[in-house]
Design a protein around this motif. Structure first.
Motif, mmCIF file in Angstrom:
data_model
loop_
_atom_site.group_PDB
_atom_site.id
_atom_site.type_symbol
_atom_site.label_atom_id
_atom_site.label_comp_id
_atom_site.label_asym_id
_atom_site.label_seq_id
_atom_site.Cartn_x
_atom_site.Cartn_y
_atom_site.Cartn_z
ATOM 1 N N MET A 47 0.808 -1.213 0.000
ATOM 2 C CA MET A 47 0.000 0.000 0.000
ATOM 3 C C MET A 47 0.849 1.275 0.000
ATOM 4 S SD MET A 47 -3.332 -0.445 2.426
ATOM 5 C CE MET A 47 -4.894 -0.989 1.715
ATOM 6 N N ILE A 48 2.031 1.219 0.593
ATOM 7 C CA ILE A 48 2.857 2.429 0.672
ATOM 8 C C ILE A 48 3.940 2.442 -0.404
ATOM 9 C CG2 ILE A 48 2.427 2.693 3.135
ATOM 10 C CD1 ILE A 48 5.238 1.620 3.660
ATOM 11 N N GLY A 49 3.969 1.428 -1.264
ATOM 12 C CA GLY A 49 4.939 1.394 -2.351
ATOM 13 C C GLY A 49 6.326 0.959 -1.929
ATOM 14 N N ALA A 50 6.439 0.177 -0.846
ATOM 15 C CA ALA A 50 7.740 -0.282 -0.358
ATOM 16 C C ALA A 50 8.104 -1.619 -1.001
ATOM 17 C CB ALA A 50 7.720 -0.425 1.159
ATOM 18 N N PRO A 51 9.401 -1.885 -1.202
ATOM 19 C CA PRO A 51 9.812 -3.177 -1.768
ATOM 20 C C PRO A 51 9.714 -4.322 -0.769
ATOM 21 C CG PRO A 51 11.724 -1.836 -1.289
ATOM 22 C CD PRO A 51 10.534 -0.969 -1.041
ATOM 23 N N ASP A 52 9.783 -4.018 0.529
ATOM 24 C CA ASP A 52 9.679 -5.036 1.571
ATOM 25 C C ASP A 52 9.547 -4.304 2.898
ATOM 26 O OD1 ASP A 52 9.884 -7.412 3.172
ATOM 27 O OD2 ASP A 52 11.035 -8.347 1.569
ATOM 28 N N MET A 53 9.540 -5.044 3.994
ATOM 29 C CA MET A 53 9.597 -4.415 5.309
ATOM 30 C C MET A 53 10.996 -3.836 5.538
ATOM 31 S SD MET A 53 6.581 -4.771 6.732
ATOM 32 C CE MET A 53 6.672 -4.801 8.520
ATOM 33 N N ALA A 54 11.095 -2.911 6.484
ATOM 34 C CA ALA A 54 12.378 -2.247 6.741
ATOM 35 C C ALA A 54 13.433 -3.239 7.215
ATOM 36 C CB ALA A 54 12.192 -1.131 7.770
ATOM 37 N N PHE A 55 13.032 -4.213 8.032
ATOM 38 C CA PHE A 55 13.974 -5.183 8.597
ATOM 39 C C PHE A 55 13.467 -6.591 8.286
ATOM 40 C CE2 PHE A 55 13.794 -1.539 11.630
ATOM 41 C CZ PHE A 55 14.997 -0.951 11.264
ATOM 42 N N PRO A 56 13.801 -7.140 7.118
ATOM 43 C CA PRO A 56 13.248 -8.437 6.727
ATOM 44 C C PRO A 56 13.599 -9.576 7.677
ATOM 45 C CG PRO A 56 14.181 -7.303 4.830
ATOM 46 C CD PRO A 56 14.590 -6.522 6.034
ATOM 47 N N ARG A 57 14.849 -9.597 8.186
ATOM 48 C CA ARG A 57 15.227 -10.699 9.076
ATOM 49 C C ARG A 57 14.518 -10.580 10.425
ATOM 50 N NH1 ARG A 57 20.899 -10.325 6.890
ATOM 51 N NH2 ARG A 57 21.193 -12.177 5.606
ATOM 52 N N VAL A 58 14.323 -9.360 10.899
ATOM 53 C CA VAL A 58 13.547 -9.158 12.125
ATOM 54 C C VAL A 58 12.119 -9.629 11.904
ATOM 55 C CG1 VAL A 58 12.613 -7.410 13.689
ATOM 56 C CG2 VAL A 58 14.993 -7.280 12.956
ATOM 57 N N ILE A 101 6.691 2.161 7.771
ATOM 58 C CA ILE A 101 5.733 3.190 7.363
ATOM 59 C C ILE A 101 6.378 4.577 7.344
ATOM 60 C CG2 ILE A 101 3.576 4.341 8.023
ATOM 61 C CD1 ILE A 101 2.622 1.600 9.088
ATOM 62 N N ILE A 102 7.286 4.835 8.269
ATOM 63 C CA ILE A 102 7.940 6.143 8.303
ATOM 64 C C ILE A 102 8.969 6.281 7.178
ATOM 65 C CG2 ILE A 102 9.501 7.613 9.646
ATOM 66 C CD1 ILE A 102 8.102 6.650 12.172
ATOM 67 N N GLN A 103 9.761 5.247 6.927
ATOM 68 C CA GLN A 103 10.936 5.370 6.070
ATOM 69 C C GLN A 103 10.744 4.917 4.631
ATOM 70 O OE1 GLN A 103 13.673 6.856 6.783
ATOM 71 N NE2 GLN A 103 13.459 7.147 8.977
ATOM 72 N N LEU A 104 9.833 3.980 4.381
ATOM 73 C CA LEU A 104 9.815 3.339 3.068
ATOM 74 C C LEU A 104 8.617 3.705 2.204
ATOM 75 C CD1 LEU A 104 11.125 -0.271 3.836
ATOM 76 C CD2 LEU A 104 12.390 1.778 3.190
ATOM 77 N N ARG A 105 7.940 4.799 2.526
ATOM 78 C CA ARG A 105 6.835 5.226 1.665
ATOM 79 C C ARG A 105 7.365 5.704 0.313
ATOM 80 N NH1 ARG A 105 4.931 9.795 4.327
ATOM 81 N NH2 ARG A 105 6.593 9.558 5.865
ATOM 82 N N ALA A 106 6.618 5.399 -0.722
ATOM 83 C CA ALA A 106 7.028 5.774 -2.075
ATOM 84 C C ALA A 106 7.002 7.293 -2.238
ATOM 85 C CB ALA A 106 6.094 5.117 -3.091
ATOM 86 N N ASN A 113 8.005 -6.450 -5.260
ATOM 87 C CA ASN A 113 6.642 -5.937 -5.358
ATOM 88 C C ASN A 113 6.316 -5.201 -6.649
ATOM 89 O OD1 ASN A 113 6.240 -7.000 -2.825
ATOM 90 N ND2 ASN A 113 6.526 -5.060 -1.760
ATOM 91 N N PHE A 114 7.147 -4.258 -7.082
ATOM 92 C CA PHE A 114 6.793 -3.398 -8.205
ATOM 93 C C PHE A 114 7.797 -3.545 -9.343
ATOM 94 C CE2 PHE A 114 5.001 -1.522 -4.407
ATOM 95 C CZ PHE A 114 3.707 -1.187 -4.806
ATOM 96 N N ASP A 115 7.299 -3.495 -10.579
ATOM 97 C CA ASP A 115 8.178 -3.520 -11.744
ATOM 98 C C ASP A 115 9.051 -2.269 -11.791
ATOM 99 O OD1 ASP A 115 7.122 -5.912 -12.586
ATOM 100 O OD2 ASP A 115 5.573 -4.975 -13.813
ATOM 101 N N HIS A 116 8.434 -1.140 -11.462
ATOM 102 C CA HIS A 116 9.131 0.132 -11.459
ATOM 103 C C HIS A 116 8.776 0.852 -10.160
ATOM 104 C CE1 HIS A 116 9.849 -0.601 -15.716
ATOM 105 N NE2 HIS A 116 8.547 -0.810 -15.865
ATOM 106 N N PRO A 117 9.691 1.626 -9.600
ATOM 107 C CA PRO A 117 9.370 2.352 -8.362
ATOM 108 C C PRO A 117 8.136 3.230 -8.561
ATOM 109 C CG PRO A 117 11.721 2.478 -8.822
ATOM 110 C CD PRO A 117 11.088 1.863 -10.038
#
Length: 628
Positions: free
Chosen positions: A136-147, A217-222, A584-588
């Motif tokens: 929904m926010i246009g992020a490629p993944d969560m900020a900390f995938p391993r967490v 949500i704070i850092q990875l919004r498109a 997630n997205f083909d293009h940012p």
């Protein structure tokens, strides 16, 4: 995705050739089944893991409730069909297939724990949040995938510890889902120890997830995704994450202290002079049982909004999409959910009016409890008004979303008498409390979650669930949930106490026989007889979930195939390929408008995706957009 950002795991590598919308690059590396599905760091896989696991726990919790209701309606009678199995699993506590009071207490404690901490919270917050929020926010993944992966693993391990406790000597925890001290420390079973260890793991899981969501949500919004362009579901998840982050640490500290009381014989919650079975307990003393209640309910009441806020977000998305018009009062919804987040931290002691609380402090908590109902009413009102004038499409997600509104309304309104200390004195620990709470989380929250499952299922699988069986699931669930919980209001107002293995039958028979049938506290035959229709309501409610289970798994391979945006929705998750690839997205994506641009005058269609560029010509000037 940014080509300079290294993807991990490298499921998909950047391809410099343009393959068009339908060709999303070539697979250069297959991480294998274990790395991709069991130890995955992809937010979508983790979201599905959470979802399937949480739905399984919800079914298990429902089975526990069915067995409890049989015991209440037919005390000391063998459970039909599965009584022999209960005896084989639990031994003496289920001798002859009869659920003993001790086993009933275990079922009650574990039903509440499993449904709240292993079912609804992981499904509402972690499953839908993990899968949908980054999209929904246009992020490629969560900020900390391993967490993120560690969060699911801690959750799964905590659930495993809870389930294993049924099979240890002495059985599972028996002190209720609230685990009040000193009862939780004085019951002679290791089940309470397993309960505490499981809770520590579950709390750790939630804290890891909360930090991850806030950072994401704070850092990875498109680019262009300003705060007031975020879908309301993202706002709901954002506030929910803060509630978990702020309210869970006190309970984790309390859990560690109760663990020490159990295994190291400390006295954090054990008072001096504690008597157990008429004998003074050999404990150091000096602790406070009320301290546990404060620490538990400091999480326990925000937990209610942890349950309901994601469901409200889901319902908002579905109503906007299926009314084909912008949601009414978007900014009011945002400010209301922020107000709920703040106020939910200062109302916890309305659960504790019976503890000898002074009139001044009880007045404070009574006032804040009444105030917090205002933003909840604002949210409900915005959703109701959004229906006015809409071109409403009726489908399975919309049915569950529409039913959520009156069901949550009933749950909220019936909570007001419990917020007033004068009326709570009479209603506290009665079936009225059970009815109120379950109207909020069963036909309320769970209906919202079912709506989300039907709504986002096509994005996850590329296929729709069957609409006919979805309707059967909905109407049966709506009917039987009301049959189960509505009579409990009458029972509670008549004075029926909760947590009695026989539903109060022996107590009522005793006091009525002594006083000729005319004594306060003795329940009438009619009130006692309501246990039977409630039992059959629970059984039918369980059977009503069978179409959902079959539909869920059958549709994976046989459901109607859909395109990338089958609901013609505007939010960003529907603008990705189906199912979304890694990254997630083909293009940012770049965001140009608010989340609910439906039926905008002058546009070629009745929906305008958030990432569709603005078109402005002298002959057709730019149309003002909303919710910037």
């Amino acid at each position: 995705m940014d080509a300079n950002v290294e993807q991990f795991p490298p499921y998909r590598k950047a391809d410099t050739h343009d393959h068009g919308h339908d060709d999303h690059g070539h697979e250069h590396f297959d991480p294998g089944f274990w790395a991709k599905y069991i130890f995955s760091t992809d937010h979508k896989v983790i979201g599905i893991q959470y979802g399937v696991t949480a739905l399984s726990f919800l079914m298990f919790g429902l089975m526990l409730m069915m067995m409890m209701r049989w015991q209440i309606a037919h005390p000391s009678q063998p459970v039909p069909l599965i009584g022999w199995l209960l005896e084989k699993i639990f031994g003496q506590p289920a001798a002859g297939g009869i659920i003993s009071p001790d086993l009933y207490n275990s079922f009650g404690a574990m039903h509440g724990t499993i449904m709240v901490f292993l079912g609804i919270v992981p499904l509402a917050f972690a499953a839908f949040g993990n899968y949908v929020v980054p999209l929904m926010i246009g992020a490629p993944d969560m900020a900390f995938p391993r967490v993120n992966m560690a969060s699911y693993q801690a959750y799964f391990l905590g659930g495993l510890v809870m389930v294993v406790s049924f099979f240890i000597p002495g059985g599972a925890a028996q002190a209720g889902w609230t685990s009040y001290s000193p009862l939780a420390t004085s019951i002679p079973t290791h089940g309470q120890l397993f309960w505490i260890l499981g809770m520590i793991l579950l709390i750790t899981s939630s804290l890891l997830g909360a930090v991850n969501f806030i950072a994401t949500i704070i850092q990875l919004r498109a680019p262009g995704m300003t705060w007031m362009r975020m879908p309301f579901f993202v706002w709901a998840q954002f506030v929910t994450a803060f509630l978990l982050l702020l309210a869970f640490p006190p309970l984790e500290a309390a859990a560690v202290m109760q663990l020490m009381d159990n295994v190291a014989h400390t006295s954090f919650f054990l008072p001096t002079g504690l008597a157990i079975s008429g004998k003074i307990a050999n404990v150091a003393g000096g602790g406070s049982p009320l301290l546990w209640q404060h620490l538990f309910w400091f999480l326990g009441h925000p937990e209610v909004y942890v349950l309901i806020l994601p469901a409200m977000g889901i319902v908002c998305e579905i109503i906007a999409c299926n009314t084909r018009k912008p949601i009414w009062g978007y900014k009011s919804l945002v400010y209301a959910v922020l107000a709920i987040g703040f106020l939910s931290m200062i109302v916890w002691a309305h659960h504790m009016y019976m503890t000898g609380m002074g009139t001044v402090i009880s007045t404070f908590f009574q006032a804040t409890t009444m105030i917090i109902s205002i933003p909840s009413v604002i949210i409900l009102t915005c959703l109701f008004i959004s229906l006015w004038g809409g071109s409403i499409r009726i489908n399975t997600p919309m049915l569950f979303a529409l039913a959520f509104l009156p069901m949550f309304g009933i749950g909220g309104l019936t909570g007001l008498p419990l917020g007033f200390n004068v009326s709570d004195v009479h209603l506290h620990d009665t079936y009225y409390v059970i009815a109120h709470f379950h109207y909020v989380v069963a036909p309320g929250t769970i209906f919202g979650l079912f709506a989300g499952v039907y709504y986002w299922y096509p994005k996850m699988t590329g296929r729709k669930m069957n609409e006919f069986w979805g309707s059967v699931h909905f109407w049966c669930s709506l009917l039987f949930m009301n049959l189960v919980f509505m009579p409990m209001f009458s029972q509670g107002m008549a004075g029926m106490l909760r947590r009695m293995a026989d539903g109060g039958a022996n107590y009522s028979a005793e006091v009525n026989s002594r006083a000729g049938g005319d004594v306060i506290g003795g329940l009438s035959p009619f009130i006692m007889s309501l246990h039977t229709p409630i039992l059959w309501g629970v059984v039918c409610l369980g059977l009503a979930q069978i179409p959902f289970v079959i539909n869920f798994f059958w549709s994976i391979g046989h459901g109607e195939k859909v395109n990338d945006n089958p609901w013609q929705a505007t939010t960003l998750e529907w603008q990705t390929p189906t199912p979304p690839p890694h990254g997630n997205f083909d293009h940012p994506p770049e965001i140009h408008r608010g989340p609910y641009e439906y039926s905008v005058p002058g546009h070629s269609s009745d929906y305008t995706p958030q990432n569709e560029p603005e078109v402005s010509t002298p002959a057709n000037p730019k149309i003002p957009t909303t919710a910037h």
